[in-house]
Design a protein around this motif. Sequence first.
Motif, PDB file in Angstrom:
ATOM      1  N   VAL A  24       8.431  42.899 -16.214  1.00 55.30           N
ATOM      2  CA  VAL A  24       9.714  43.485 -15.850  1.00 55.30           C
ATOM      3  C   VAL A  24      10.801  42.516 -16.285  1.00 55.30           C
ATOM      4  N   ARG A  25      11.820  43.084 -16.957  1.00 54.65           N
ATOM      5  CA  ARG A  25      13.002  42.291 -17.308  1.00 54.65           C
ATOM      6  C   ARG A  25      14.186  42.861 -16.555  1.00 54.65           C
ATOM      7  N   ARG A  26      14.898  41.966 -15.916  1.00 55.84           N
ATOM      8  CA  ARG A  26      16.136  42.315 -15.238  1.00 55.84           C
ATOM      9  C   ARG A  26      17.160  41.293 -15.678  1.00 55.84           C
ATOM     10  N   GLY A  27      18.106  41.713 -16.494  1.00 57.03           N
ATOM     11  CA  GLY A  27      19.073  40.778 -17.048  1.00 57.03           C
ATOM     12  C   GLY A  27      18.357  39.754 -17.909  1.00 57.03           C
ATOM     13  N   ALA A  28      18.566  38.488 -17.617  1.00 58.80           N
ATOM     14  CA  ALA A  28      17.966  37.407 -18.403  1.00 58.80           C
ATOM     15  C   ALA A  28      16.584  37.012 -17.905  1.00 58.80           C
ATOM     16  N   HIS A  29      16.133  37.591 -16.807  1.00 54.00           N
ATOM     17  CA  HIS A  29      14.857  37.205 -16.194  1.00 54.00           C
ATOM     18  C   HIS A  29      13.730  38.155 -16.603  1.00 54.00           C
ATOM     19  N   VAL A  30      12.592  37.570 -16.968  1.00 61.58           N
ATOM     20  CA  VAL A  30      11.393  38.344 -17.299  1.00 61.58           C
ATOM     21  C   VAL A  30      10.238  37.795 -16.468  1.00 61.58           C
ATOM     22  N   ALA A  31       9.555  38.682 -15.772  1.00 58.73           N
ATOM     23  CA  ALA A  31       8.367  38.305 -14.998  1.00 58.73           C
ATOM     24  C   ALA A  31       7.174  39.057 -15.567  1.00 58.73           C
ATOM     25  N   VAL A  32       6.131  38.311 -15.917  1.00 58.18           N
ATOM     26  CA  VAL A  32       4.895  38.912 -16.407  1.00 58.18           C
ATOM     27  C   VAL A  32       3.871  38.835 -15.280  1.00 58.18           C
ATOM     28  N   ALA A  33       3.303  39.984 -14.936  1.00 53.91           N
ATOM     29  CA  ALA A  33       2.342  40.080 -13.837  1.00 53.91           C
ATOM     30  C   ALA A  33       1.073  39.307 -14.138  1.00 53.91           C
ATOM     31  N   GLY A  34       0.270  39.089 -13.105  1.00 56.69           N
ATOM     32  CA  GLY A  34      -1.029  38.466 -13.272  1.00 56.69           C
ATOM     33  C   GLY A  34      -1.789  39.154 -14.392  1.00 56.69           C
ATOM     34  N   THR A  35      -2.152  38.373 -15.386  1.00 56.15           N
ATOM     35  CA  THR A  35      -2.727  38.897 -16.617  1.00 56.15           C
ATOM     36  C   THR A  35      -4.176  38.447 -16.731  1.00 56.15           C
ATOM     37  N   SER A  71      10.442  35.117 -25.577  1.00 55.34           N
ATOM     38  CA  SER A  71       9.411  34.403 -26.334  1.00 55.34           C
ATOM     39  C   SER A  71       8.850  33.283 -25.468  1.00 55.34           C
ATOM     40  N   LEU A  72       7.838  32.611 -25.972  1.00 61.28           N
ATOM     41  CA  LEU A  72       7.265  31.487 -25.227  1.00 61.28           C
ATOM     42  C   LEU A  72       8.306  30.408 -24.960  1.00 61.28           C
ATOM     43  N   GLU A  73       9.271  30.248 -25.846  1.00 58.17           N
ATOM     44  CA  GLU A  73      10.311  29.234 -25.659  1.00 58.17           C
ATOM     45  C   GLU A  73      11.199  29.520 -24.453  1.00 58.17           C
ATOM     46  N   ASP A  74      11.200  30.772 -23.991  1.00 63.00           N
ATOM     47  CA  ASP A  74      12.010  31.153 -22.832  1.00 63.00           C
ATOM     48  C   ASP A  74      11.272  30.968 -21.504  1.00 63.00           C
ATOM     49  N   VAL A  75      10.001  30.609 -21.551  1.00 61.35           N
ATOM     50  CA  VAL A  75       9.179  30.508 -20.344  1.00 61.35           C
ATOM     51  C   VAL A  75       9.607  29.292 -19.523  1.00 61.35           C
ATOM     52  N   VAL A  76       9.836  29.534 -18.226  1.00 63.38           N
ATOM     53  CA  VAL A  76      10.240  28.460 -17.319  1.00 63.38           C
ATOM     54  C   VAL A  76       9.165  28.141 -16.281  1.00 63.38           C
ATOM     55  N   ARG A  77       8.214  29.077 -16.048  1.00 65.42           N
ATOM     56  CA  ARG A  77       7.162  28.833 -15.064  1.00 65.42           C
ATOM     57  C   ARG A  77       5.904  29.593 -15.462  1.00 65.42           C
ATOM     58  N   THR A  78       4.765  28.920 -15.268  1.00 65.17           N
ATOM     59  CA  THR A  78       3.476  29.583 -15.429  1.00 65.17           C
ATOM     60  C   THR A  78       2.634  29.298 -14.195  1.00 65.17           C
ATOM     61  N   ARG A  79       1.745  30.248 -13.897  1.00 67.37           N
ATOM     62  CA  ARG A  79       0.782  30.074 -12.814  1.00 67.37           C
ATOM     63  C   ARG A  79      -0.581  30.394 -13.380  1.00 67.37           C
ATOM     64  N   ILE A  80      -1.483  29.447 -13.264  1.00 68.19           N
ATOM     65  CA  ILE A  80      -2.848  29.614 -13.751  1.00 68.19           C
ATOM     66  C   ILE A  80      -3.744  29.693 -12.526  1.00 68.19           C
ATOM     67  N   GLU A 124       0.136  34.161 -14.752  1.00 70.81           N
ATOM     68  CA  GLU A 124       1.447  34.754 -14.537  1.00 70.81           C
ATOM     69  C   GLU A 124       2.475  33.924 -15.292  1.00 70.81           C
ATOM     70  N   VAL A 125       3.509  34.575 -15.793  1.00 65.91           N
ATOM     71  CA  VAL A 125       4.522  33.894 -16.583  1.00 65.91           C
ATOM     72  C   VAL A 125       5.901  34.397 -16.167  1.00 65.91           C
ATOM     73  N   ASP A 126       6.851  33.473 -16.006  1.00 66.20           N
ATOM     74  CA  ASP A 126       8.252  33.818 -15.756  1.00 66.20           C
ATOM     75  C   ASP A 126       9.103  33.201 -16.858  1.00 66.20           C
ATOM     76  N   ALA A 127      10.056  33.976 -17.352  1.00 65.23           N
ATOM     77  CA  ALA A 127      10.934  33.496 -18.417  1.00 65.23           C
ATOM     78  C   ALA A 127      12.385  33.808 -18.079  1.00 65.23           C
ATOM     79  N   VAL A 128      13.283  33.013 -18.640  1.00 64.17           N
ATOM     80  CA  VAL A 128      14.706  33.240 -18.524  1.00 64.17           C
ATOM     81  C   VAL A 128      15.292  33.123 -19.925  1.00 64.17           C
ATOM     82  N   LEU A 129      15.961  34.169 -20.373  1.00 61.42           N
ATOM     83  CA  LEU A 129      16.557  34.180 -21.696  1.00 61.42           C
ATOM     84  C   LEU A 129      17.898  33.459 -21.693  1.00 61.42           C
ATOM     85  N   GLY A 130      18.193  32.807 -22.806  1.00 60.32           N
ATOM     86  CA  GLY A 130      19.489  32.174 -22.985  1.00 60.32           C
ATOM     87  C   GLY A 130      19.620  30.970 -22.136  1.00 60.32           C
TER      88      GLY A 130
END
Length: 130
Positions: A24-35, A71-80, A124-130
């Motif tokens: 889900v992307r909301r504005g500059a934030h992207v959250a990727v569900a448990g994959t 992109s991966l460069e926008d990732v700010v948090r990962t959960r393994i 899980e991955v969280d990203a923030v664009l810009g």
Amino acid sequence: MNRVRQTVSSGSPLEPRIGFSRAVRRGAHVAVAGTAPLGDDGTTVGRGDVHAQTVRCLDIAEAALKEAGASLEDVVRTRIMLTDVTRWEEAARAHGERFASVRPACTFVGVSRFIDPAWLVEVEVDAVLG
């Protein structure tokens, strides 16, 4: 503030039944569900191999990020999440192969199990664009 909400689907028939999206992307934030480490045919990739499963999870997460405009460069948090946390270094190697220069905040967590017992890891991955 950008209030537009974009959802990314994996195509899983479980998404509407459970009520979730791959990302889900909301504005500059992207959250990727448990994959989970699923192949295109729906079977588990890399049975018994934490590194291979982590690579597959990251492949899926990266594709979801791209579809959401990140992109991966926008990732700010990962959960393994691992069923055997003593094998964290195998997952860490796959994480480092993708994120050595990005260096997001990262947490490794031991869990009792996943939906499919063949899955050794979810990401899980969280990203923030810009």
